[in-house]
Design a protein around this motif. Sequence first.
Motif, PDB file in Angstrom:
ATOM      1  N   ASP A 147      67.084  44.153 -24.359  1.00 46.60           N
ATOM      2  CA  ASP A 147      67.536  44.826 -23.092  1.00 46.60           C
ATOM      3  C   ASP A 147      67.055  46.326 -23.329  1.00 46.60           C
ATOM      4  OD1 ASP A 147      70.516  43.153 -22.304  1.00 46.60           O
ATOM      5  OD2 ASP A 147      68.543  42.625 -22.373  1.00 46.60           O
ATOM      6  N   THR A 148      66.484  46.732 -24.471  1.00 50.41           N
ATOM      7  CA  THR A 148      66.125  48.279 -24.412  1.00 50.41           C
ATOM      8  C   THR A 148      64.791  48.324 -23.919  1.00 50.41           C
ATOM      9  OG1 THR A 148      65.487  48.022 -26.789  1.00 50.41           O
ATOM     10  CG2 THR A 148      67.857  48.694 -26.289  1.00 50.41           C
ATOM     11  N   ARG A 149      64.002  47.370 -23.502  1.00 47.43           N
ATOM     12  CA  ARG A 149      62.652  47.623 -23.105  1.00 47.43           C
ATOM     13  C   ARG A 149      62.680  48.320 -21.835  1.00 47.43           C
ATOM     14  NH1 ARG A 149      60.034  47.501 -27.552  1.00 47.43           N
ATOM     15  NH2 ARG A 149      60.845  46.012 -28.932  1.00 47.43           N
ATOM     16  N   MET A 150      61.907  49.454 -21.859  1.00 48.32           N
ATOM     17  CA  MET A 150      61.695  50.095 -20.474  1.00 48.32           C
ATOM     18  C   MET A 150      60.836  49.284 -19.541  1.00 48.32           C
ATOM     19  SD  MET A 150      61.718  53.845 -21.210  1.00 48.32           S
ATOM     20  CE  MET A 150      61.812  53.599 -19.333  1.00 48.32           C
ATOM     21  N   PRO A 151      61.487  49.362 -18.352  1.00 48.43           N
ATOM     22  CA  PRO A 151      60.385  48.709 -17.054  1.00 48.43           C
ATOM     23  C   PRO A 151      59.609  49.506 -16.920  1.00 48.43           C
ATOM     24  CG  PRO A 151      62.554  49.798 -16.176  1.00 48.43           C
ATOM     25  CD  PRO A 151      62.531  49.941 -17.614  1.00 48.43           C
ATOM     26  N   ALA A 152      58.568  48.947 -16.369  1.00 49.20           N
ATOM     27  CA  ALA A 152      57.090  49.704 -16.050  1.00 49.20           C
ATOM     28  C   ALA A 152      57.458  50.507 -14.740  1.00 49.20           C
ATOM     29  CB  ALA A 152      56.103  48.347 -15.815  1.00 49.20           C
ATOM     30  N   LYS A 153      56.729  51.548 -14.952  1.00 46.81           N
ATOM     31  CA  LYS A 153      56.904  52.497 -13.785  1.00 46.81           C
ATOM     32  C   LYS A 153      55.871  53.089 -13.046  1.00 46.81           C
ATOM     33  CE  LYS A 153      59.574  55.683 -16.132  1.00 46.81           C
ATOM     34  NZ  LYS A 153      60.421  56.205 -17.029  1.00 46.81           N
ATOM     35  N   PHE A 154      54.487  53.138 -14.107  1.00 50.93           N
ATOM     36  CA  PHE A 154      53.303  53.773 -13.741  1.00 50.93           C
ATOM     37  C   PHE A 154      52.272  52.880 -13.207  1.00 50.93           C
ATOM     38  CE2 PHE A 154      55.632  57.691 -13.749  1.00 50.93           C
ATOM     39  CZ  PHE A 154      56.002  57.475 -14.959  1.00 50.93           C
ATOM     40  N   ASP A 156      49.910  50.465 -10.984  1.00 54.62           N
ATOM     41  CA  ASP A 156      49.942  50.521  -9.614  1.00 54.62           C
ATOM     42  C   ASP A 156      49.713  49.056  -9.009  1.00 54.62           C
ATOM     43  OD1 ASP A 156      48.569  53.899  -9.411  1.00 54.62           O
ATOM     44  OD2 ASP A 156      50.637  53.126  -9.407  1.00 54.62           O
ATOM     45  N   ASP A 157      49.828  48.102  -9.697  1.00 48.31           N
ATOM     46  CA  ASP A 157      49.950  46.879  -9.186  1.00 48.31           C
ATOM     47  C   ASP A 157      51.102  46.002  -9.798  1.00 48.31           C
ATOM     48  OD1 ASP A 157      49.168  43.847  -9.563  1.00 48.31           O
ATOM     49  OD2 ASP A 157      47.202  44.757  -8.695  1.00 48.31           O
ATOM     50  N   GLU A 158      51.630  45.037  -8.764  1.00 51.05           N
ATOM     51  CA  GLU A 158      52.999  44.540  -8.972  1.00 51.05           C
ATOM     52  C   GLU A 158      52.601  43.351 -10.225  1.00 51.05           C
ATOM     53  OE1 GLU A 158      53.968  41.393  -7.219  1.00 51.05           O
ATOM     54  OE2 GLU A 158      55.912  41.654  -8.595  1.00 51.05           O
ATOM     55  N   GLU A 159      51.687  42.832 -10.031  1.00 46.64           N
ATOM     56  CA  GLU A 159      51.412  41.689 -10.992  1.00 46.64           C
ATOM     57  C   GLU A 159      51.151  42.099 -12.414  1.00 46.64           C
ATOM     58  OE1 GLU A 159      48.104  38.957 -10.366  1.00 46.64           O
ATOM     59  OE2 GLU A 159      49.356  37.153 -10.872  1.00 46.64           O
ATOM     60  N   LEU A 160      50.210  43.411 -12.699  1.00 48.77           N
ATOM     61  CA  LEU A 160      50.032  43.929 -13.769  1.00 48.77           C
ATOM     62  C   LEU A 160      51.297  44.634 -14.433  1.00 48.77           C
ATOM     63  CD1 LEU A 160      46.568  45.605 -12.950  1.00 48.77           C
ATOM     64  CD2 LEU A 160      46.975  43.324 -14.076  1.00 48.77           C
ATOM     65  N   ALA A 161      52.195  45.029 -13.478  1.00 43.93           N
ATOM     66  CA  ALA A 161      53.395  45.686 -14.087  1.00 43.93           C
ATOM     67  C   ALA A 161      54.151  44.554 -14.951  1.00 43.93           C
ATOM     68  CB  ALA A 161      54.159  46.157 -12.798  1.00 43.93           C
ATOM     69  N   TYR A 162      53.937  43.298 -14.259  1.00 42.89           N
ATOM     70  CA  TYR A 162      54.972  42.162 -14.792  1.00 42.89           C
ATOM     71  C   TYR A 162      54.135  41.886 -16.302  1.00 42.89           C
ATOM     72  CZ  TYR A 162      56.411  37.609 -16.428  1.00 42.89           C
ATOM     73  OH  TYR A 162      56.823  36.880 -17.166  1.00 42.89           O
ATOM     74  N   VAL A 163      52.733  41.774 -16.270  1.00 43.94           N
ATOM     75  CA  VAL A 163      51.987  41.742 -17.440  1.00 43.94           C
ATOM     76  C   VAL A 163      52.403  42.578 -18.559  1.00 43.94           C
ATOM     77  CG1 VAL A 163      49.613  41.544 -18.639  1.00 43.94           C
ATOM     78  CG2 VAL A 163      50.146  40.405 -16.065  1.00 43.94           C
ATOM     79  N   ILE A 164      52.363  43.711 -18.067  1.00 45.64           N
ATOM     80  CA  ILE A 164      52.909  44.785 -19.344  1.00 45.64           C
ATOM     81  C   ILE A 164      54.333  44.636 -19.850  1.00 45.64           C
ATOM     82  CG2 ILE A 164      53.567  46.911 -17.936  1.00 45.64           C
ATOM     83  CD1 ILE A 164      51.431  48.341 -20.051  1.00 45.64           C
TER      84      ILE A 164
END
Lengths: 266, 311
Positions: A147-154, A156-164
């Motif tokens: 649970d300590t993983r930071m969510p993606a913030k920067f 600029d693509d919703e699917e790529l945010a999930y990938v990272i």
Amino acid sequence: HPGAGGSRSPGPRALSAGAVRPRHAGRRAAAEDGAAEEQEGCCQLYPGHIPTSPLQKALLAAGSAAMALYDPYRHDMVAVLGETTGCLVLPNLRDKMKHDPEGYRILRERPRIRLSTLDVNRLRGLPDGTLGREYTRFLEDNKVSPDTRMPAKFVDDEELAYVIQRYREVHDLMHTLLGMPTNMLGEVVVKWFEAIQTGLPMCVLGAAFGPVRLNARKLRVLTTELIPWAIQSGRNANCILNIYYERRWEQTVESLREEIGIFSPP
Amino acid sequence: AAAGLCPCRALLGGRRGALRALVRPARGLAAAKETHFGFQTVSEEEKGEKVYQVFENVAKKYDIMNDSMSLGIHRVWKDVLVHKMNPSPGTLLLDVAGGTGDIAFRFINYVRSIRERQLQQKLKHHQNLSWQEIADSYQKEAVKPLGDSQVVVCDINKEMLKVGRQKAQHLGYSEGLSWVVGNAEELPFDDDKFDVYTIAFGIRNVTHIDMALQEAYRVLKPGGRFLCLEFSQVTNPLLSRLYDLYSFQIIPVLGEIIAGDWKSYQYLVESIRRFPPQEEFKAMIEDAGFLKVDYQNLTSGIVAIHSGFKL
């Protein structure tokens, strides 16, 4: 570049420029509010997303790299570095996932590895050598939590945010599969493996600069044994993001390693 | 890609935003009163909570962020404020929203140095006295390095006060200093108590600025002085554009890198844009009853010191 940052101020200010100042603050506020809200609304692509201009991304990348080196405990800086430098590589990773049946399923179903979704007791009860058992053992031994993983913030693509995000959550499983602890040496080895596997600039930088903080003995072990093994495994293995780990808790670590193509750790 | 799309959307957004502004008052009659939190619109209750959270988050890194964002210039601004105040020993100062103690410590240093000079002058006058008479004079009155001056640091945020107290301990400030939790809109002090009231970079975070000004008027003694150091409107158009660029592009990035908190510093730069300009704020201070209200721009209007008297 009058991008995201610039469009916030000139518009509203142009509306209010030249108007009588007193009592105008209210109207100016409403106009600014409208424009800014609209911008936030259109550019905020997922919860937690912060839209950034190219200049801001460049500054973030440079600053987070410097800060991560200065203070290795700033995991959030490593995360920011990954997001701001990954824009070229993330689409490739996403395509790799799309072209693989299991990876495609992951992209569609968007599983998240979190303590609330994992049944830790059940995993702990699995026989030794299985992925679930070894993973929980790894979490307990190193006193870490998914649970300590930071969510993606920067990104600029919703699917790529999930990938990272998926890459980050799978990182602990990488430690388990590679058998590496969370000390500096172990992290560097995992970074080498991930750098070969994903090509993310953040992994490459971490792999290159991480060893700077190791003593001579560790460096020797690293360069003679661990790095060659990590590189070979990384090259040989299938894409680690294409494995639906949540459905493989009962599988033994050995067989999973064989399936992916990771060689046994030295 | 998103950055490229934004200017067009912003143009459309401007028109839609204007329509929304017409609709909002009707809705607002039924709902709670609304105010601004940076560029967002929130209820008044929400604003107080959100501001509290912002400062709770930034408290530990507050000083280092101030230095980074202003390249240390905030120290000069605060020095100018205290020099303008020109406190004499025996002054009772109330520093509102004074969290980490910057103004309070400067006040104490200033008063201490004035007092030292006073004592030195006195010594010079005593040079023609006999040894016995000089020794007697030491016993007659205690040295009192601050000369009865006192400063009360009042802040609504406990985290900021905590950081301030730790700093005071670290730097060796002990006497003449009090730390009180309080709301600028409703101060826990009696009428006509203080000689000087200061609020540095705090009043723009208050939900009801007029109430804070009225409270300031109430707790000051007759003849007391109100001093406010706050971000204001830049007069020079070229500098204004550079300042906007710096504020919106660089400061949130600094917040993310140094404090791990983008949103708080985004709020900060937005709240500066929301604050009334110099003349309007001067009018608000006059409305609260202060006289001889004036302001002084520093750094081309990036900050301004407003001053008024309760006469």
